[in-house]
Motif scaffolding. Structure first.
Motif, PDB file in Angstrom:
ATOM      1  N   SER A  83      25.880 -29.121 -13.626  1.00  9.59           N
ATOM      2  CA  SER A  83      25.910 -28.725 -12.221  1.00  9.59           C
ATOM      3  C   SER A  83      26.710 -27.447 -11.995  1.00  9.59           C
ATOM      4  CB  SER A  83      26.488 -29.857 -11.376  1.00  9.59           C
ATOM      5  OG  SER A  83      27.806 -30.165 -11.810  1.00  9.59           O
ATOM      6  N   GLY A  84      27.136 -26.799 -13.069  1.00 12.28           N
ATOM      7  CA  GLY A  84      27.873 -25.544 -12.909  1.00 12.28           C
ATOM      8  C   GLY A  84      27.037 -24.439 -12.302  1.00 12.28           C
ATOM      9  N   LEU A 102      23.426 -27.095 -24.833  1.00  6.24           N
ATOM     10  CA  LEU A 102      24.075 -26.041 -24.054  1.00  6.24           C
ATOM     11  C   LEU A 102      23.820 -26.238 -22.566  1.00  6.24           C
ATOM     12  CD1 LEU A 102      25.600 -23.389 -23.733  1.00  6.24           C
ATOM     13  CD2 LEU A 102      23.467 -22.170 -24.233  1.00  6.24           C
ATOM     14  N   ALA A 103      22.564 -26.527 -22.214  1.00 10.01           N
ATOM     15  CA  ALA A 103      22.242 -26.749 -20.802  1.00 10.01           C
ATOM     16  C   ALA A 103      23.021 -27.938 -20.259  1.00 10.01           C
ATOM     17  CB  ALA A 103      20.743 -26.972 -20.642  1.00 10.01           C
ATOM     18  N   LEU A 153      26.150 -20.469 -16.101  1.00  7.76           N
ATOM     19  CA  LEU A 153      25.190 -20.212 -17.180  1.00  7.76           C
ATOM     20  C   LEU A 153      25.229 -18.741 -17.579  1.00  7.76           C
ATOM     21  CD1 LEU A 153      22.768 -20.827 -19.039  1.00  7.76           C
ATOM     22  CD2 LEU A 153      21.279 -20.474 -17.044  1.00  7.76           C
ATOM     23  N   LYS A 154      25.148 -17.861 -16.603  1.00  6.58           N
ATOM     24  CA  LYS A 154      25.108 -16.429 -16.901  1.00  6.58           C
ATOM     25  C   LYS A 154      26.415 -15.962 -17.553  1.00  6.58           C
ATOM     26  CE  LYS A 154      21.697 -15.269 -13.350  1.00  6.58           C
ATOM     27  NZ  LYS A 154      21.407 -14.517 -12.102  1.00  6.58           N
ATOM     28  N   ALA A 155      27.535 -16.519 -17.130  1.00  9.18           N
ATOM     29  CA  ALA A 155      28.813 -16.141 -17.739  1.00  9.18           C
ATOM     30  C   ALA A 155      28.849 -16.575 -19.202  1.00  9.18           C
ATOM     31  CB  ALA A 155      29.961 -16.780 -16.961  1.00  9.18           C
ATOM     32  N   GLU A 156      28.371 -17.788 -19.492  1.00  9.57           N
ATOM     33  CA  GLU A 156      28.368 -18.268 -20.880  1.00  9.57           C
ATOM     34  C   GLU A 156      27.414 -17.464 -21.747  1.00  9.57           C
ATOM     35  OE1 GLU A 156      28.565 -22.105 -22.252  1.00  9.57           O
ATOM     36  OE2 GLU A 156      29.721 -22.948 -20.589  1.00  9.57           O
ATOM     37  N   ARG A 180      20.281 -25.964  -8.696  1.00 10.07           N
ATOM     38  CA  ARG A 180      21.632 -25.676  -9.182  1.00 10.07           C
ATOM     39  C   ARG A 180      21.865 -26.278 -10.559  1.00 10.07           C
ATOM     40  NH1 ARG A 180      26.487 -23.863  -7.757  1.00 10.07           N
ATOM     41  NH2 ARG A 180      28.331 -24.812  -8.718  1.00 10.07           N
ATOM     42  N   HIS A 181      21.390 -27.490 -10.786  1.00  5.75           N
ATOM     43  CA  HIS A 181      21.657 -28.173 -12.047  1.00  5.75           C
ATOM     44  C   HIS A 181      20.883 -27.481 -13.174  1.00  5.75           C
ATOM     45  CE1 HIS A 181      23.296 -31.685 -14.150  1.00  5.75           C
ATOM     46  NE2 HIS A 181      22.218 -31.591 -14.916  1.00  5.75           N
TER      47      HIS A 181
END
Length: 354
Positions: free
Chosen positions: A285-286, A279-280, A291-294, A249-250
Motif C-alpha cells: 500500500s506504499g 518486490l511488489a 515504488l518509484k523511489a525504490e 494505490r496498492h
C-alpha cells in the motif's frame, strides 16, 4: 484438472541449444548487432546486451555488427553516424563485452560481406522479401515519403551479416523467427545449388523481459520514453518520477492487467536481483511514490559501475576507434575467406592459375 502449457518446437530447440552451449560453448559462433541510431537504453540492456555478455563469458564466439548501411533504409540522412557508432562501442564495452574476444565491425568497412548480397538476392523472390515481417514493419514506420530499394534488400543483407562469418547461432525474439528463417532458406538454397558452403544458423530464443517506456508504450529512443545506459542518476530519477502508473494505490505485479506498474516493478526487480512478485508485495500500500523511489535507487545502484566505465571509454575515443579498426580487419579477413569459397562454389574464379 491439470493444465499443460504447450511448448513450441522453436522454444524446445532453444532449450536444447542452451544445454549444448553449456556442454561445449566452443562449437558456437553468434552474430548479432544494432543499427547506430543513438545510445542504447535499459530495454536494450536487459533485452539483448546482457545476454550477449553472458554468452561470451560462457565461451561462445561473439560477432557484433554495427549496421550502419541499414540506417539508410528508413531515412534520407544518417545524422552524426560516426558519433552513434562510437557510442555503441562504448555501450558494448561498458556492459562487459570483451573487445579482445568479440569481433565488433561496421557494414561499410567489410566489402567482402557486402559482395555476398548479390548472389543471395538471386536466391529469393520479390514476394518473399515483401512478405518478410521486418520489411513490412519498417515500411509501415518509415519516415520517408517513398521506400528505397535498399529496404527490400534488408533480409538478404542480414543473411550476409550472419553467413559471412559462418555463424551458427543467432539470439532472437520469437517475432524475429521469420526473419532468421529466410537466412536459413538462403543458406539452404545456396548449398543445394552450388554445394555445401554455409551452415543453417539456429535461433536461440530470448527470454528477455519486456520493459515499457516511461509513457507505457514500447521503450524507444525515438519516442523519448527511454532511460539510457548513460543517463545520470538525476536524469534517471526524473524519468522514473514521471513514469506512467495507474489509479490503484496498492502495488502488485500483474503484467496482463497493470502493465505500467508491473514494468516498473520488473525493472526494480531486475536491477536488485529480487523476484518481482516479492518486490511488489514489499511495497504493497506504499503506492506509486514508494515504488518509484525504490526503482530509482535500484537502477542507479545497478548501473553506477557501467556508467562510470562508459564515461571513461567515451573520454578516450582513440581507443574506441582502435577497437573498431581491429574488429573491421578481422571481419574483412573472415569475409574474404568466405567470399573465396563462394566464388569457387559458383565457378566464378576467373583468370586464376590452374
Amino acid at each position: 484438472m491439470t493444465s499443460t502449457v504447450e511448448i513450441s518446437p522453436a522454444a524446445r530447440r532453444s532449450a536444447e541449444l542452451e544445454a549444448e552451449i553449456t556442454a561445449d560453448p566452443s562449437r558456437f559462433r553468434v552474430l548479432t548487432g544494432d543499427r547506430p541510431t543513438g545510445p542504447l537504453h535499459l530495454g536494450h540492456y536487459f533485452g539483448t546486451l546482457h545476454n550477449r555478455v553472458r554468452l561470451q563469458r560462457q565461451g561462445v564466439e561473439l560477432g557484433l555488427v554495427i549496421a550502419d548501411y541499414q540506417v539508410l533504409t528508413d531515412r534520407d540522412v544518417a545524422e552524426d553516424l560516426e558519433g552513434h557508432v562510437i557510442t555503441l562501442i562504448a555501450d558494448y564495452l561498458a556492459a562487459g563485452v570483451d573487445p579482445d574476444e568479440a569481433m565488433i565491425f561496421t557494414h561499410s568497412a567489410v566489402t567482402a560481406l557486402n559482395q555476398l548480397l548479390l548472389p543471395f538476392l538471386s536466391l529469393v523472390t520479390v514476394p518473399e522479401l515483401q512478405r518478410n515481417p521486418t520489411v513490412k514493419d519498417e515500411i509501415a514506420h518509415s519516415r520517408q515519403s517513398g521506400v528505397s530499394g535498399l529496404m527490400f534488400t534488408y533480409p538478404a543483407h542480414q543473411a550476409a551479416d550472419i553467413l559471412f562469418c559462418r555463424a551458427n547461432l543467432v539470439p532472437v525474439g520469437s517475432d524475429q523467427l521469420p526473419h532468421l528463417e529466410l537466412t536459413r532458406t538462403i543458406a539452404r538454397r545456396f548449398n543445394d545449388r552450388y554445394g555445401p558452403v554455409f551452415p543453417e544458423p539456429e535461433a536461440l530464443l530470448s527470454a528477455a523481459p519486456l520493459l515499457l517506456g516511461t509513457d507505457g508504450a514500447k521503450m524507444s529512443k525515438s519516442r523519448g520514453n527511454a532511460i539510457m545506459l548513460g543517463s545520470s542518476s538525476q536524469e534517471t530519477a526524473r524519468l522514473i518520477r514521471g513514469a506512467k502508473t495507474d489509479a490503484q494505490r496498492h502495488i502488485t505485479y500483474e503484467p496482463g492487467t497493470r502493465p505500467e506498474v508491473s514494468s516498473l516493478v520488473l525493472l526494480g526487480a531486475l536491477c536488485s536481483g529480487r523476484d518481482p512478485v516479492e518486490l511488489a508485495g514489499s511495497i504493497g500500500s506504499g503506492g506509486a511514490a514508494v515504488l518509484k523511489a525504490e526503482v530509482t535507487e535500484a537502477v542507479n545502484a545497478c548501473f553506477a559501475p557501467l556508467r562510470a566505465r562508459r564515461a571513461e571509454l567515451l573520454a578516450d575515443p582513440g581507443y574506441l576507434h582502435q577497437v573498431l579498426r581491429e574488429g573491421n580487419a578481422r571481419a574483412e579477413e573472415r569475409a574474404e575467406a568466405t567470399l573465396a569459397r563462394v566464388r569457387e562454389a559458383m565457378g566464378t574464379v576467373y583468370g586464376a592459375s590452374r
